[in-house]
Design an enzyme around this catalytic site. Structure first.
Site, mmCIF file in Angstrom:
data_model
loop_
_atom_site.group_PDB
_atom_site.id
_atom_site.type_symbol
_atom_site.label_atom_id
_atom_site.label_comp_id
_atom_site.label_asym_id
_atom_site.label_seq_id
_atom_site.Cartn_x
_atom_site.Cartn_y
_atom_site.Cartn_z
ATOM 1 N N ASP A 1 105.703 -25.924 111.985
ATOM 2 C CA ASP A 1 104.544 -26.099 112.443
ATOM 3 C C ASP A 1 104.303 -26.294 113.730
ATOM 4 O O ASP A 1 104.550 -27.517 114.083
ATOM 5 C CB ASP A 1 103.308 -26.358 111.045
ATOM 6 N N ARG B 1 105.433 -24.757 104.892
ATOM 7 C CA ARG B 1 106.146 -24.882 106.331
ATOM 8 C C ARG B 1 107.468 -25.404 105.987
ATOM 9 O O ARG B 1 107.514 -26.448 106.124
ATOM 10 C CB ARG B 1 105.031 -24.100 107.048
ATOM 11 N N ARG C 1 110.391 -20.636 109.476
ATOM 12 C CA ARG C 1 109.217 -19.996 109.444
ATOM 13 C C ARG C 1 108.733 -18.697 110.172
ATOM 14 O O ARG C 1 109.410 -17.957 110.295
ATOM 15 C CB ARG C 1 108.522 -20.500 110.022
ATOM 16 N N ASP D 1 102.317 -26.289 116.814
ATOM 17 C CA ASP D 1 100.868 -26.050 117.356
ATOM 18 C C ASP D 1 99.969 -26.495 118.961
ATOM 19 O O ASP D 1 100.549 -27.493 119.202
ATOM 20 C CB ASP D 1 100.032 -26.987 116.950
#
Length: 162
Positions: free
Chosen positions: A97, A94, A83, A99
């Site tokens: 990811d 992407r 990434r 989070d």
């Protein structure tokens, strides 16, 4: 120890394989234990729609890392999966990811970290997998994951397996 919830997503390359491998990478985070991982879900791109569908999942971990350190570990894991974060670019394709969606019931408002994730309560692609691993987790200001999910549209999201 704090229970933290992590959202995972990818839409480049072997996205299902990447998300599965990233879940395994969460097992190797320092001072952190993977409690549960959701099924994988195929989700239409959100925000910027001219890109491949995403594969999304969620994980619940127990950690003694402070939230900013946990975030740093997640960002390092993203980089290990190729990434590259471009400043000012949002919602684009992407490789991975990660989070930090929830960190216990804490509300954190730092320049580099907002918890709960600012749009969590609006995003079925995050809530649906999160309900697999932590349906009763509290989203401060919005209620439980299960109750928040009950009032948003999820029909475009389909499970693809574990």
């Amino acid at each position: 120890m704090v229970m933290a919830c992590i959202g995972l997503g990818a839409n480049l390359g072997d996205a299902p394989g990447t998300v599965r491998a990233a879940i395994q990478a969460l097992r190797r985070l320092p001072q952190t234990r993977l409690l549960a991982a959701s099924r994988l879900y195929r989700t239409p791109a959100w925000g910027k729609q001219d890109q491949p569908d995403f594969i999304n999942a969620a994980a619940a971990v127990e950690t003694s890392l402070p939230a900013p350190e946990l975030l740093a570990e997640l960002l390092s894991t993203e980089q290990a999966f190729g990434r590259v974060r471009n400043p000012g670019e949002q919602w684009g394709p992407r490789t991975l990811d990660l989070d930090l969606l929830l960190y216990g019931e804490q509300v954190i408002d730092l320049p580099q970290l907002k918890v709960p994730h600012p749009y969590l309560h609006e995003r079925a692609f995050a809530l649906l997998p999160l309900a697999d691993v932590a349906p009763l987790a509290l989203i401060p200001g919005h209620g439980t994951v299960r109750d928040t999910l009950a009032v948003i549209k999820t029909c475009d999201i389909a499970p693809i397996g574990g």
